[in-house]
Design an enzyme around this catalytic site. Structure first.
Site, PDB file in Angstrom:
ATOM      1  N   GLY A 114      -9.430   8.902   7.341  1.00  0.00           N
ATOM      2  CA  GLY A 114     -10.491   9.058   6.220  1.00  0.00           C
ATOM      3  C   GLY A 114     -11.757   8.290   6.886  1.00  0.00           C
ATOM      4  N   GLY A 118     -11.998   6.778  10.502  1.00  0.00           N
ATOM      5  CA  GLY A 118     -10.650   6.918  10.654  1.00  0.00           C
ATOM      6  C   GLY A 118     -10.193   8.089  10.255  1.00  0.00           C
ATOM      7  N   GLY A 133     -13.423   4.068  14.620  1.00  0.00           N
ATOM      8  CA  GLY A 133     -14.671   3.073  14.976  1.00  0.00           C
ATOM      9  C   GLY A 133     -14.254   1.843  15.611  1.00  0.00           C
ATOM     10  N   GLU A 134     -12.940   1.311  15.633  1.00  0.00           N
ATOM     11  CA  GLU A 134     -12.786   0.197  16.324  1.00  0.00           C
ATOM     12  C   GLU A 134     -12.311   0.596  17.498  1.00  0.00           C
ATOM     13  OE1 GLU A 134      -9.459  -1.779  14.304  1.00  0.00           O
ATOM     14  OE2 GLU A 134     -10.522  -1.634  12.247  1.00  0.00           O
ATOM     15  N   ARG A 138      -2.954  -2.267  -3.411  1.00  0.00           N
ATOM     16  CA  ARG A 138      -4.091  -1.368  -3.217  1.00  0.00           C
ATOM     17  C   ARG A 138      -4.143  -0.290  -4.060  1.00  0.00           C
ATOM     18  NH1 ARG A 138      -5.133   3.364   1.057  1.00  0.00           N
ATOM     19  NH2 ARG A 138      -7.462   3.673   0.630  1.00  0.00           N
ATOM     20  N   ASP A 185      -6.039  13.688  14.879  1.00  0.00           N
ATOM     21  CA  ASP A 185      -5.940  12.583  15.435  1.00  0.00           C
ATOM     22  C   ASP A 185      -7.182  12.721  16.702  1.00  0.00           C
ATOM     23  OD1 ASP A 185      -5.537  10.291  17.149  1.00  0.00           O
ATOM     24  OD2 ASP A 185      -3.596  10.353  16.604  1.00  0.00           O
ATOM     25  N   MET A 186      -8.013  11.963  16.573  1.00  0.00           N
ATOM     26  CA  MET A 186      -9.303  11.913  17.279  1.00  0.00           C
ATOM     27  C   MET A 186      -8.866  11.795  18.802  1.00  0.00           C
ATOM     28  SD  MET A 186     -12.129  12.393  17.692  1.00  0.00           S
ATOM     29  CE  MET A 186     -13.276  12.205  16.306  1.00  0.00           C
ATOM     30  N   ARG A 236      -9.965  16.462   5.697  1.00  0.00           N
ATOM     31  CA  ARG A 236     -10.890  16.714   4.758  1.00  0.00           C
ATOM     32  C   ARG A 236     -12.157  17.075   5.213  1.00  0.00           C
ATOM     33  NH1 ARG A 236     -10.231  10.692   2.389  1.00  0.00           N
ATOM     34  NH2 ARG A 236      -8.117  10.676   1.784  1.00  0.00           N
ATOM     35  N   HIS A 259     -16.674   3.228   8.376  1.00  0.00           N
ATOM     36  CA  HIS A 259     -15.350   3.120   8.597  1.00  0.00           C
ATOM     37  C   HIS A 259     -14.931   4.486   8.944  1.00  0.00           C
ATOM     38  CE1 HIS A 259     -11.432   2.058   6.753  1.00  0.00           C
ATOM     39  NE2 HIS A 259     -11.262   3.382   6.806  1.00  0.00           N
ATOM     40  N   ASN A 282       0.968  -1.380   0.021  1.00  0.00           N
ATOM     41  CA  ASN A 282       0.051   0.145   0.021  1.00  0.00           C
ATOM     42  C   ASN A 282       0.735   1.176  -0.070  1.00  0.00           C
ATOM     43  OD1 ASN A 282      -1.865   2.254   0.357  1.00  0.00           O
ATOM     44  ND2 ASN A 282      -2.608   1.421   2.378  1.00  0.00           N
ATOM     45  N   HIS A 316     -12.918   3.065   0.349  1.00  0.00           N
ATOM     46  CA  HIS A 316     -12.679   2.238   1.462  1.00  0.00           C
ATOM     47  C   HIS A 316     -13.263   0.819   1.064  1.00  0.00           C
ATOM     48  CE1 HIS A 316     -12.277   6.080   3.821  1.00  0.00           C
ATOM     49  NE2 HIS A 316     -11.168   5.571   3.521  1.00  0.00           N
ATOM     50  N   GLY A 351      -9.454   3.003  12.586  1.00  0.00           N
ATOM     51  CA  GLY A 351      -9.212   3.492  13.756  1.00  0.00           C
ATOM     52  C   GLY A 351      -9.764   4.184  14.602  1.00  0.00           C
ATOM     53  N   GLU A 380      -8.108  -5.036   5.631  1.00  0.00           N
ATOM     54  CA  GLU A 380      -8.048  -4.877   4.030  1.00  0.00           C
ATOM     55  C   GLU A 380      -6.863  -5.481   3.392  1.00  0.00           C
ATOM     56  OE1 GLU A 380      -9.157  -0.300   3.210  1.00  0.00           O
ATOM     57  OE2 GLU A 380      -8.380  -0.467   5.343  1.00  0.00           O
TER      58      GLU A 380
END
Length: 401
Positions: free
Chosen positions: A207, A205, A328-329, A86, A278-279, A236, A203, A7, A175, A326, A380
């Site tokens: 993104g 993250g 969501g998990e 990818r 970064d959340m 974004r 998804h 990737n 994604h 990232g 992925e």
């Protein structure tokens, strides 16, 4: 069969060596700062990463180092039998993964305008790998492929049809390998069957995108012609009024390139907070009372909740919601906030399960929730490895020899 999954970003190369039959991860790592005076490689599993200083003037040199490192760290000599790449944008042409040849390379290049931040880097990695490993099959796995089942009424924009006919201006979605993996994994671990199922995959993250998945097929998704629209992301902007572009050009005297950079690189969570994309960092600062960080998190969750409601309507209900990637998990707090207020739609989280499911695969909804809610880590790279294995085994030979 050992499959090397690659990737590539503009200045990075992520890799995993996977045995798709056993689904065993053999090695993984990343080379960063490609093209800089000194590059950095981090290899090994999460619990024991090892950093190396390397010289990588381009992706070919980075990949050469990766191949040598794989052999150095293997107990026995490792034979790589296929490479899975990818590729972010496949346009309308690619509905499935494909064996890479000159025609496929030309098609990836033609999609540069549609994914200018991704496809050129993806192609750099492909060309580097083909030069270094010309005698084995190389397979392209497209982020857009899973969403090629979206119906015409969902992918068309309300623009003159000639723009679609000439330039294929439409919603594509991204994604796809992640949405595909977690939706299929849901059917494996829950009592839901693919038939007569209505699933929303989230998804979340750096993104971020969502997909409405009906009977295992994507029928709508939040990203569009490019990965820019939809949800608020790390840098974004997500959905905005298109007239903002012209307003900024007039008021700020910005060039089109400057506006493009603003929307893609300096907006989203970073733009709202003025602090970070970064959340994890935003949650820490919000806890300390930083109002801009608090607001950035609130906007992120509000937009995500809105898309959930939209896809409830698109699917005429929902059987399960899946959180992955990232954020969501790993963020129980964000999952809680996104699902808050959806009780009348049948969504109720179990607070203890939600808190426990940080990075774990588990059901996090309450027992009396009409809609199942799951946290499922995405993989992925495994999807890419499995596709590469299947195509490599059916290909009589690589087109490069």
């Amino acid at each position: 069969m050992n499959v090397l999954v690659i990737n590539c970003g503009s200045s990075s190369l992520r890799f995993q060596l996977i045995d798709p039959r056993s689904r065993r991860l053999l090695q993984k790592g990343i080379v960063e700062r490609i093209g800089a005076v000194s590059s950095v490689a981090t290899v090994g599993m999460e619990d024991k990463p090892v950093r190396h200083g390397v010289q990588a003037a381009d992706h070919r040199e980075a990949l050469q180092w990766v191949l040598e490192n794989i052999q150095r760290n293997a107990a026995d000599s490792v034979e790589i039998q296929a490479v899975g790449h990818r590729v972010v944008h496949g346009g309308e042409r690619f509905h499935d993964s494909v064996l890479i040849d000159e025609e496929v390379i030309d098609a990836i290049r033609e999609a540069f305008d549609l994914a200018p931040l991704h496809n050129p880097a993806n192609l750099e990695g492909i060309l580097a790998a083909v030069r270094l490993l010309p005698e084995i099959p190389h397979v392209a796995v497209f982020d857009t492929a899973f969403h090629m089942t979206i119906p015409r009424t969902a992918y068309l924009y309300a623009l003159p049809p000639r723009l679609y006919r000439r330039y294929r201006v439409r919603r594509y979605g991204f994604h796809g390998t992640s949405h595909y993996f977690v939706s299929r994994r849901l059917f494996d671990i829950s009592e839901l069957s693919r038939e007569n199922s209505r699933v929303i995959t989230c998804h979340l993250g750096n993104g971020a995108s969502m997909a409405a998945v009906l009977n295992g097929r994507s029928i709508d998704t939040s990203m569009g012609l490019t990965p820019l629209p939809g949800l608020v992301m790390g840098t974004r902007c997500g959905d905005v009024d298109p007239s903002i572009i012209f307003y900024l050009i007039e008021k700020e005297e910005m060039s089109l390139n400057e506006v493009h950079s603003l929307l893609n690189r300096y907006s989203g969570l970073l733009g709202l907070s003025g602090f970070a994309a970064d959340m994890r960092l935003l949650l820490e600062e919000a806890e300390k009372g930083d109002r801009r960080c608090q607001e950035a998190i609130e906007v992120f969750c509000y937009q995500a909740r809105g898309f959930l409601g939209r896809y409830f309507a698109v699917l005429n209900g929902c059987d399960a919601i899946v959180f992955t990637a990232g954020i969501g998990e790993n963020s129980p707090e964000i999952r809680r906030r996104v699902c808050s207020g959806l009780e009348n739609l049948g969504v109720r989280l179990d607070p203890e399960r939600n808190q426990e499911a940080a990075g774990k695969e588990m059901k996090i909804s309450a027992d009396d929730s009409r809609v199942q809610v799951w946290a499922i880590p995405t993989n992925e790279e495994l999807v890419i490895a499995i596709d590469a294995q299947k195509i490599a085994e059916t290909a009589k030979q690589t087109p490069w020899v």
